[in-house]
Design a protein around this motif. Structure first.
Motif, mmCIF file in Angstrom:
data_model
loop_
_atom_site.group_PDB
_atom_site.id
_atom_site.type_symbol
_atom_site.label_atom_id
_atom_site.label_comp_id
_atom_site.label_asym_id
_atom_site.label_seq_id
_atom_site.Cartn_x
_atom_site.Cartn_y
_atom_site.Cartn_z
ATOM 1 N N VAL A 120 8.252 4.132 -2.130
ATOM 2 C CA VAL A 120 8.590 2.908 -1.402
ATOM 3 C C VAL A 120 9.964 2.415 -1.865
ATOM 4 N N LEU A 121 10.180 2.405 -3.163
ATOM 5 C CA LEU A 121 11.473 1.964 -3.690
ATOM 6 C C LEU A 121 12.587 2.919 -3.255
ATOM 7 N N GLY A 122 12.314 4.214 -3.370
ATOM 8 C CA GLY A 122 13.340 5.207 -3.031
ATOM 9 C C GLY A 122 13.835 5.077 -1.596
ATOM 10 N N TYR A 123 12.935 4.778 -0.693
ATOM 11 C CA TYR A 123 13.329 4.641 0.718
ATOM 12 C C TYR A 123 14.007 3.305 1.018
ATOM 13 N N ASN A 124 13.703 2.289 0.212
ATOM 14 C CA ASN A 124 14.159 0.944 0.540
ATOM 15 C C ASN A 124 15.230 0.401 -0.403
ATOM 16 N N LEU A 125 15.741 1.242 -1.287
ATOM 17 C CA LEU A 125 16.629 0.757 -2.353
ATOM 18 C C LEU A 125 17.907 0.142 -1.792
ATOM 19 N N PHE A 126 18.534 0.796 -0.819
ATOM 20 C CA PHE A 126 19.808 0.290 -0.302
ATOM 21 C C PHE A 126 19.652 -0.554 0.957
ATOM 22 N N SER A 127 18.590 -0.278 1.708
ATOM 23 C CA SER A 127 18.274 -1.150 2.842
ATOM 24 C C SER A 127 16.814 -0.903 3.172
ATOM 25 N N ILE A 128 16.162 -1.889 3.732
ATOM 26 C CA ILE A 128 14.744 -1.714 4.016
ATOM 27 C C ILE A 128 14.610 -0.787 5.219
ATOM 28 N N SER A 129 14.173 0.439 4.944
ATOM 29 C CA SER A 129 14.136 1.445 6.002
ATOM 30 C C SER A 129 12.725 1.930 6.277
ATOM 31 N N LEU A 130 11.825 1.629 5.382
ATOM 32 C CA LEU A 130 10.453 2.094 5.555
ATOM 33 C C LEU A 130 9.561 0.868 5.405
ATOM 34 N N LEU A 131 9.113 0.339 6.528
ATOM 35 C CA LEU A 131 8.406 -0.936 6.456
ATOM 36 C C LEU A 131 7.014 -0.811 5.857
ATOM 37 N N HIS A 132 6.510 0.428 5.736
ATOM 38 C CA HIS A 132 5.164 0.593 5.208
ATOM 39 C C HIS A 132 5.160 0.463 3.703
ATOM 40 N N SER A 133 5.378 -0.724 3.222
ATOM 41 C CA SER A 133 5.313 -0.942 1.784
ATOM 42 C C SER A 133 3.867 -1.258 1.444
ATOM 43 N N PHE A 134 3.653 -1.765 0.263
ATOM 44 C CA PHE A 134 2.295 -1.910 -0.216
ATOM 45 C C PHE A 134 1.571 -3.148 0.244
ATOM 46 N N ALA A 135 0.366 -2.957 0.728
ATOM 47 C CA ALA A 135 -0.540 -4.085 0.910
ATOM 48 C C ALA A 135 -1.234 -4.350 -0.419
ATOM 49 N N GLY A 136 -0.932 -3.544 -1.404
ATOM 50 C CA GLY A 136 -1.518 -3.711 -2.732
ATOM 51 C C GLY A 136 -1.948 -2.388 -3.305
ATOM 52 N N ILE A 137 -2.213 -2.432 -4.589
ATOM 53 C CA ILE A 137 -2.559 -1.222 -5.321
ATOM 54 C C ILE A 137 -4.036 -0.908 -5.144
ATOM 55 N N LEU A 138 -4.287 0.345 -4.811
ATOM 56 C CA LEU A 138 -5.652 0.826 -4.672
ATOM 57 C C LEU A 138 -5.876 1.777 -5.839
ATOM 58 N N SER A 139 -6.837 1.496 -6.682
ATOM 59 C CA SER A 139 -7.101 2.425 -7.790
ATOM 60 C C SER A 139 -7.807 3.639 -7.219
ATOM 61 N N VAL A 140 -7.218 4.790 -7.368
ATOM 62 C CA VAL A 140 -7.899 6.026 -6.977
ATOM 63 C C VAL A 140 -7.931 6.926 -8.198
ATOM 64 N N PHE A 141 -9.128 7.148 -8.712
ATOM 65 C CA PHE A 141 -9.296 7.882 -9.963
ATOM 66 C C PHE A 141 -10.021 9.184 -9.707
ATOM 67 N N SER A 142 -9.694 10.203 -10.490
ATOM 68 C CA SER A 142 -10.559 11.373 -10.521
ATOM 69 C C SER A 142 -10.460 12.047 -11.872
ATOM 70 N N THR A 143 -11.545 12.664 -12.278
ATOM 71 C CA THR A 143 -11.526 13.446 -13.510
ATOM 72 C C THR A 143 -12.597 14.509 -13.420
ATOM 73 N N GLU A 144 -12.504 15.479 -14.326
ATOM 74 C CA GLU A 144 -13.534 16.513 -14.409
ATOM 75 C C GLU A 144 -14.061 16.536 -15.831
ATOM 76 N N LEU A 145 -15.373 16.458 -15.969
ATOM 77 C CA LEU A 145 -16.001 16.512 -17.286
ATOM 78 C C LEU A 145 -17.097 17.564 -17.222
ATOM 79 N N ASP A 146 -17.053 18.531 -18.128
ATOM 80 C CA ASP A 146 -18.141 19.498 -18.206
ATOM 81 C C ASP A 146 -18.310 20.241 -16.871
ATOM 82 N N GLY A 147 -17.203 20.447 -16.159
ATOM 83 C CA GLY A 147 -17.266 21.181 -14.900
ATOM 84 C C GLY A 147 -17.704 20.359 -13.699
#
Lengths: 454, 454
Positions: free
Chosen positions: A306-333
């Motif tokens: 989001v920052l990379g696209y909008n650093l010099f001018s706002i070019s990508l309006l799809h910024s964040f509606a907020g942080i979504l925690s998305v987690f994954s892990t593998e334990l014991d297969g």
């Protein structure tokens, strides 16, 4: 004094992705990343250095894609920033001026100064530093009795990996009643405990560390509040991370109560031409709308784009509606993944919800070799059926299944719509089309919504 | 004459899911499924009966969930339907009356009557029938030289499984230049060919069968148009399926030009209280808006759920905007999946598109054990960036990744939105967060859209 259009402080995932993305959008601008160590590590790969990867050299992550895109890098430490004059100074005595400055300074392990003995030798942390982890590997090699404090993702993954050395005794101490308790509701977290035990980890949940004891300045045991003593020639503390924002604070940037740099939804700080991204930047929860102290490389890189696209001018309006925690892990297969709200976070944030549940196997027929049980739960708004969270347990396919739920949450998809979700299914890869888990769990949620209003 | 509120003809995935869903919504109504054989097979599991599954008994699928929900079943064949009097007759001489009738009569293999010798003994098909496949297994056991005609999913999967018997010679003859050519663009289909060869299948692509030759009424060889002769004591023809709609046609239902029963988006035929679902029902393409003859259990079950919820009253407005082909298969340990438009179908349907491409590995770091190359392509509308199709090649995670693309297509998601897609990533499960494949492929598509308008 050398001058750059953009200077980025930090070469973790958010620094590099900001650099690559913004440089590609603005090839005519000059970019510099200042990084503290020459060699960087894939942060989420660190636990696997200890066993599954043959060597730390297998887990390197560097600024190569940024350099390839035309950026410059400098191994140095930024010691001071003058926001007014748009200049900064480094530990080696260099000075630079910039047009735009990005803080991507990341996070650092929380040191448990509240535990007596925290400063003994062989009390270690999972720092995101090549030289530090390289040293820790030597200590692990020599250790026989290892105690990991904290059963979050990092603690659980490190303990699982270390337990693969059958000659070592690995104990995991977790304050909550179950490991992974911040990311999973109880019925899933219980399974995490079971798999850790099966992997050979001694788990002590619902236990608090009182102090660390040693002799000759070296740790020898971990003493719990209930009086028990656990032999330990190495203690690895994994009780969390805190944002690295001393430099930003010293420079006069506004910090939030949890120590992150205050930013808006385009990652702009309150000072013109100064930005912050990743673990050091403030985040708002997608569901809760409140401050969220999630620290994930996947989140950090999404912010960085989001920052990379909008650093010099706002070019990508799809910024964040907020942080979504998305987690994954593998334990014991077995894989554990969650996205968005879980039951306890929904309750804490006073979000009204119903759940849907379903269980099946991840291949069809279930008699196929390698088939594993799959268990899924969705958290749904009873008002409109909108999916606001999900948890999945099963085989490796869960790692990408959670991203279907993640997209559903981000696109405000309802359980009603997913009833006719058209999916790809295959005997060797998924549950049967007659009972595709994500569809069946939505059916269950619909029944529970109706029951709620009876 | 016994009377039911609902009679469903056929107990394949669409018949059973219609029955289960509608019965649960309407527990007070009486339901009967009439099925031709007592034992049913998981249709997409059939190729795996031949090797990976130990036995045909491992691939059974029956009406148990429907019976558990309170439905009745009858093993019999429907021989005639009188739509005016709302009655039907069976082969065993029974008669029933119904309030609502559902055709879920499925599809049957296309018999290549245009190939001389098609009626020789040991020229077989992949019929979705327990007794037939049981017989075919015996023939496979005795065969040494097997020729499979047709390199679509079924042909490719059957050939791959049979080639695991190292003592058998398995040859696959495909008319197009590559196998899986209807579901993948050339750069992916080439990989399918490579993996089939690696799995031990002799592939003859761009070849047409002229005739089958035999002696004593039994097949002995396959003669190609170019004159080559391939030894064959068993030929398995897998050149496609056609809808089973003779009964519906005889009953006076409107059929489309491709032989399917004409239905609307709630699966209603043009006759009141008569419905059709699954392979026997007409479908319209989601992207093309035209007749689509896709035959997939996953599509059929999605239709069946729409019908199940809306059979007695329209209660779930999320019916179909059209059929989205979502395919996946595994060949030689590598997964191929596609969703929506591919390049050649887009061109045929005169859909304007640009592509995005990306390649990486499916774990991070890529040095982790089990890491496989992953290759992804998206087909995107240049006008608004909407994702209209995608193809992925890689390890097992691809089986669920394609469903992320499938949801994106169904929810009209654009490549611009996915730049900030928040995903779960994990070293053992996905690509790195810094270059999550689905995000990077969207970045590439954005570049290509810009280039298009330069």
């Amino acid at each position: 004094m050398k001058s750059y259009d953009v200077v980025i402080i930090g070469a973790g995932p958010s620094g590099i992705v900001t650099g690559v993305t913004a440089k590609k959008q603005n090839p005519e601008k000059s970019f510099l990343i200042i990084m503290e160590e020459e060699k960087g590590l894939v942060p989420c790969g660190i636990p696997y250095i200890f066993h599954d990867l043959d060597d730390i050299s297998q887990n390197l992550m560097g600024p190569a894609p940024f350099v390839k895109a035309g950026g410059e890098v400098l191994v140095d430490t930024v010691t001071g920033v003058d926001i007014r004059s748009k200049t900064l100074e480094t530990g080696s005595g260099k000075s630079f001026s910039y047009s735009k400055l990005v803080f991507a300074t990341g996070s650092t392990p929380t040191i448990p100064t509240f535990i007596r003995g925290y400063d003994l030798e062989n009390v270690e942390y999972i720092r995101k530093s090549y030289s530090y982890i390289n040293g820790l590997m030597n200590r692990i090699g020599q250790a026989e009795n290892i105690v990991v404090i904290g059963g979050g993702f990092i603690g659980a993954e490190v303990a699982e990996q270390l337990a693969k050395y059958k000659e070592k005794t690995v104990t995991l101490v977790e304050m909550e009643n179950h490991c992974l308790f911040r990311a999973f509701s109880e019925d899933f977290a219980v399974l995490a405990d079971e798999h850790l035990v099966n992997a050979g980890v001694n788990i002590l949940t619902g236990c608090t560390v009182k102090k660390l004891q040693g002799s000759g300045g070296k740790v020898e045991s971990v003493i719990l509040e209930d009086g028990r003593s656990i032999k330990a020639d190495l203690v690895i503390s994994a009780i969390g991370y805190k944002p690295r924002t001393e430099l930003a604070g010293k420079a006069g940037l506004q910090l939030t109560s949890n120590g992150t740099i205050r930013v808006d939804r385009y990652m702009r700080t309150e000072e013109k031409d100064v930005y912050a991204v990743g673990d050091c930047a403030h985040a708002t929860g997608f569901i809760t709308g409140r401050t969220d102290n999630i620290m994930l490389a996947s989140t950090a890189t999404a912010e960085a784009r989001v920052l990379g696209y909008n650093l010099f001018s706002i070019s990508l309006l799809h910024s964040f509606a907020g942080i979504l925690s998305v987690f994954s892990t593998e334990l014991d297969g077995y894989v554990f993944a969650s996205a968005g709200a879980i039951e306890q976070t929904a309750r804490e944030a006073n979000v009204d919800y119903v759940v849907g549940r379903f269980e099946d196997v991840d291949r069809h027929p279930g008699s196929l070799p390698g088939a594993k049980k799959i268990k899924i739960k969705v958290i749904v708004s009873p008002e409109n059926g909108q999916i606001i969270g999900g948890e999945i347990y099963g085989g490796k396919s869960v790692g990408e299944m959670i991203n279907i739920i993640s997209l559903a949450i981000q696109k405000y998809v309802t359980v009603y719509e997913l009833i006719s979700f058209q999916t790809g299914t295959h005997p060797l890869l998924t549950t049967a089309p007659t009972k595709y888990t994500l569809v069946k769990v939505c059916e269950d949620a619909i029944v529970n919504i109706k029951d709620r209003f009876l």
